[in-house]
Design a protein around this motif. Sequence first.
Motif, PDB file in Angstrom:
ATOM      1  N   GLN A  30       0.807  -1.229   0.000  1.00  0.00           N
ATOM      2  CA  GLN A  30       0.000   0.000   0.000  1.00  0.00           C
ATOM      3  C   GLN A  30       0.835   1.271   0.000  1.00  0.00           C
ATOM      4  O   GLN A  30       0.419   2.294  -0.561  1.00  0.00           O
ATOM      5  N   ASN A  31       2.008   1.226   0.633  1.00  0.00           N
ATOM      6  CA  ASN A  31       2.776   2.462   0.842  1.00  0.00           C
ATOM      7  C   ASN A  31       4.192   2.460   0.280  1.00  0.00           C
ATOM      8  O   ASN A  31       4.869   3.491   0.318  1.00  0.00           O
ATOM      9  N   GLY A  32       4.653   1.311  -0.178  1.00  0.00           N
ATOM     10  CA  GLY A  32       6.028   1.226  -0.643  1.00  0.00           C
ATOM     11  C   GLY A  32       7.013   1.189   0.515  1.00  0.00           C
ATOM     12  O   GLY A  32       6.639   0.923   1.662  1.00  0.00           O
ATOM     13  N   THR A  33       8.263   1.487   0.223  1.00  0.00           N
ATOM     14  CA  THR A  33       9.303   1.441   1.264  1.00  0.00           C
ATOM     15  C   THR A  33      10.059   2.756   1.396  1.00  0.00           C
ATOM     16  O   THR A  33      11.051   2.831   2.120  1.00  0.00           O
ATOM     17  N   SER A  34       9.595   3.777   0.726  1.00  0.00           N
ATOM     18  CA  SER A  34      10.330   5.050   0.738  1.00  0.00           C
ATOM     19  C   SER A  34      10.214   5.802   2.054  1.00  0.00           C
ATOM     20  O   SER A  34      11.089   6.596   2.405  1.00  0.00           O
ATOM     21  N   VAL A  35       9.106   5.547   2.779  1.00  0.00           N
ATOM     22  CA  VAL A  35       8.902   6.221   4.063  1.00  0.00           C
ATOM     23  C   VAL A  35       9.043   5.199   5.194  1.00  0.00           C
ATOM     24  O   VAL A  35       8.187   4.338   5.369  1.00  0.00           O
ATOM     25  N   PRO A  36      10.122   5.244   5.965  1.00  0.00           N
ATOM     26  CA  PRO A  36      10.308   4.299   7.066  1.00  0.00           C
ATOM     27  C   PRO A  36       9.196   4.445   8.116  1.00  0.00           C
ATOM     28  O   PRO A  36       8.706   5.552   8.357  1.00  0.00           O
ATOM     29  N   VAL A  37       8.811   3.346   8.723  1.00  0.00           N
ATOM     30  CA  VAL A  37       7.798   3.381   9.775  1.00  0.00           C
ATOM     31  C   VAL A  37       8.264   2.504  10.933  1.00  0.00           C
ATOM     32  O   VAL A  37       8.872   1.456  10.726  1.00  0.00           O
ATOM     33  N   GLU A  38       7.979   2.968  12.123  1.00  0.00           N
ATOM     34  CA  GLU A  38       8.408   2.279  13.339  1.00  0.00           C
ATOM     35  C   GLU A  38       7.213   2.126  14.263  1.00  0.00           C
ATOM     36  O   GLU A  38       6.506   3.089  14.543  1.00  0.00           O
ATOM     37  N   LEU A  39       6.969   0.907  14.733  1.00  0.00           N
ATOM     38  CA  LEU A  39       5.873   0.637  15.655  1.00  0.00           C
ATOM     39  C   LEU A  39       6.457   0.075  16.945  1.00  0.00           C
ATOM     40  O   LEU A  39       7.215  -0.907  16.920  1.00  0.00           O
ATOM     41  N   VAL A  40       6.133   0.700  18.068  1.00  0.00           N
ATOM     42  CA  VAL A  40       6.607   0.253  19.377  1.00  0.00           C
ATOM     43  C   VAL A  40       5.456  -0.450  20.086  1.00  0.00           C
ATOM     44  O   VAL A  40       4.403   0.140  20.330  1.00  0.00           O
ATOM     45  N   ILE A  41       5.652  -1.717  20.383  1.00  0.00           N
ATOM     46  CA  ILE A  41       4.619  -2.536  21.033  1.00  0.00           C
ATOM     47  C   ILE A  41       4.862  -2.559  22.536  1.00  0.00           C
ATOM     48  O   ILE A  41       5.976  -2.821  22.991  1.00  0.00           O
ATOM     49  N   VAL A  42       3.815  -2.286  23.313  1.00  0.00           N
ATOM     50  CA  VAL A  42       3.913  -2.296  24.772  1.00  0.00           C
ATOM     51  C   VAL A  42       2.872  -3.276  25.330  1.00  0.00           C
ATOM     52  O   VAL A  42       2.197  -3.981  24.591  1.00  0.00           O
ATOM     53  N   GLY A  43       2.741  -3.301  26.654  1.00  0.00           N
ATOM     54  CA  GLY A  43       1.672  -4.060  27.293  1.00  0.00           C
ATOM     55  C   GLY A  43       1.707  -5.552  27.035  1.00  0.00           C
ATOM     56  O   GLY A  43       2.773  -6.167  26.914  1.00  0.00           O
ATOM     57  N   GLY A  44       0.499  -6.135  26.935  1.00  0.00           N
ATOM     58  CA  GLY A  44       0.378  -7.579  26.768  1.00  0.00           C
ATOM     59  C   GLY A  44       1.030  -8.095  25.509  1.00  0.00           C
ATOM     60  O   GLY A  44       1.532  -9.229  25.473  1.00  0.00           O
ATOM     61  N   GLY A  45       1.030  -7.274  24.453  1.00  0.00           N
ATOM     62  CA  GLY A  45       1.679  -7.682  23.213  1.00  0.00           C
ATOM     63  C   GLY A  45       3.167  -7.872  23.394  1.00  0.00           C
ATOM     64  O   GLY A  45       3.759  -8.839  22.897  1.00  0.00           O
ATOM     65  N   SER A  46       3.797  -6.960  24.118  1.00  0.00           N
ATOM     66  CA  SER A  46       5.223  -7.071  24.386  1.00  0.00           C
ATOM     67  C   SER A  46       5.523  -8.284  25.260  1.00  0.00           C
ATOM     68  O   SER A  46       6.520  -8.978  25.055  1.00  0.00           O
ATOM     69  N   ILE A  47       4.655  -8.549  26.229  1.00  0.00           N
ATOM     70  CA  ILE A  47       4.835  -9.723  27.085  1.00  0.00           C
ATOM     71  C   ILE A  47       4.729 -10.998  26.261  1.00  0.00           C
ATOM     72  O   ILE A  47       5.530 -11.932  26.412  1.00  0.00           O
ATOM     73  N   ALA A  56      -1.545 -15.630  24.900  1.00  0.00           N
ATOM     74  CA  ALA A  56      -2.325 -14.940  23.867  1.00  0.00           C
ATOM     75  C   ALA A  56      -2.693 -13.539  24.333  1.00  0.00           C
ATOM     76  O   ALA A  56      -2.655 -13.227  25.525  1.00  0.00           O
ATOM     77  N   THR A  57      -3.051 -12.705  23.371  1.00  0.00           N
ATOM     78  CA  THR A  57      -3.549 -11.373  23.662  1.00  0.00           C
ATOM     79  C   THR A  57      -4.581 -11.003  22.607  1.00  0.00           C
ATOM     80  O   THR A  57      -4.559 -11.535  21.494  1.00  0.00           O
ATOM     81  N   GLN A  58      -5.480 -10.097  22.951  1.00  0.00           N
ATOM     82  CA  GLN A  58      -6.517  -9.693  22.007  1.00  0.00           C
ATOM     83  C   GLN A  58      -6.023  -8.646  21.014  1.00  0.00           C
ATOM     84  O   GLN A  58      -6.549  -8.522  19.916  1.00  0.00           O
ATOM     85  N   ASP A  59      -5.015  -7.873  21.439  1.00  0.00           N
ATOM     86  CA  ASP A  59      -4.549  -6.788  20.580  1.00  0.00           C
ATOM     87  C   ASP A  59      -3.127  -6.396  20.946  1.00  0.00           C
ATOM     88  O   ASP A  59      -2.571  -6.870  21.933  1.00  0.00           O
ATOM     89  N   PHE A  60      -2.554  -5.550  20.132  1.00  0.00           N
ATOM     90  CA  PHE A  60      -1.243  -4.972  20.392  1.00  0.00           C
ATOM     91  C   PHE A  60      -1.421  -3.483  20.662  1.00  0.00           C
ATOM     92  O   PHE A  60      -1.921  -2.742  19.801  1.00  0.00           O
ATOM     93  N   ASP A  61      -1.027  -3.042  21.854  1.00  0.00           N
ATOM     94  CA  ASP A  61      -0.974  -1.605  22.140  1.00  0.00           C
ATOM     95  C   ASP A  61       0.317  -1.070  21.537  1.00  0.00           C
ATOM     96  O   ASP A  61       1.397  -1.607  21.805  1.00  0.00           O
ATOM     97  N   ILE A  62       0.201  -0.023  20.748  1.00  0.00           N
ATOM     98  CA  ILE A  62       1.379   0.453  20.027  1.00  0.00           C
ATOM     99  C   ILE A  62       1.557   1.966  20.130  1.00  0.00           C
ATOM    100  O   ILE A  62       0.618   2.709  20.410  1.00  0.00           O
TER     101      ILE A  62
END
Length: 245
Positions: A30-47, A56-62
């Motif tokens: 959808q976006n290509g690779t020209s624009v870098p993107v960074e997602l930081v996962i916290v909470g249950g997702g990180s655990i 398991a977890t229902q979602d990723f807090d980011i």
Amino acid sequence: MTQFSIEKTLITKENAYPILKAFAKEYKKQNGTSVPVELVIVGGGSILLNYGFREATQDFDIMVQSLGMIKNVSYRIADLYNLPDNWLNTDFMRTASYSDKLREVSKHFCSFNNGSLEFRTVNGEYLIAMKMVSAREYRNDISDVVGILIYMKNESENFSMDRIDYAINFLYGKQEDVIKEDVYDKVKEYAKWSVPELEKEYDVLTQMEKQTKHELIDINEKYQGVVKEESIDTVIAGLRRRKGR
């Protein structure tokens, strides 16, 4: 209290990496690779991604700089894997446990698309600090603290509360301004316990948290509108008085 359909798929140890990989592939499409993107996962997702005690977890807090850039991508992956539409969400950034310094203490987890898309996670004492600020009795906040402590104590015989104090101060400033006194005292005591003691406490806490959550759901079904984020502590206090806990 956020409720997801029981028909939705949970994110597990088995499907988490394939989901992140599929997300990266769709993002590139959808976006290509020209624009870098960074997602930081916290909470249950990180655990889930970093420790062995969460299945398991229902979602990723980011944390992400622009939610708009990933929204359509996340919807597409939700459809592919039968996940909730908000399986990636930034809701925690509007809570007391958020700090703009979390990015600084996050660590690389994995990257895709020739490094232009990176997932990072927050863990260790910094994740403990976040959980202490939240300290929700109907979630796994305190049991998560104990689970992470078990891991950290197994890694370092010299572990002390000083590491957690430093993390709290770095992220939030004064401990007494953001963490309830009883929560802080409890974790300070846990920091002195042995791993076998903590393992027993983890089992007790997870059962208590599960029971509290079920009781809140029952109350909410009987008296719709009673259980809200702002009233949960009052409702839980009432449950304790009724049971003499």
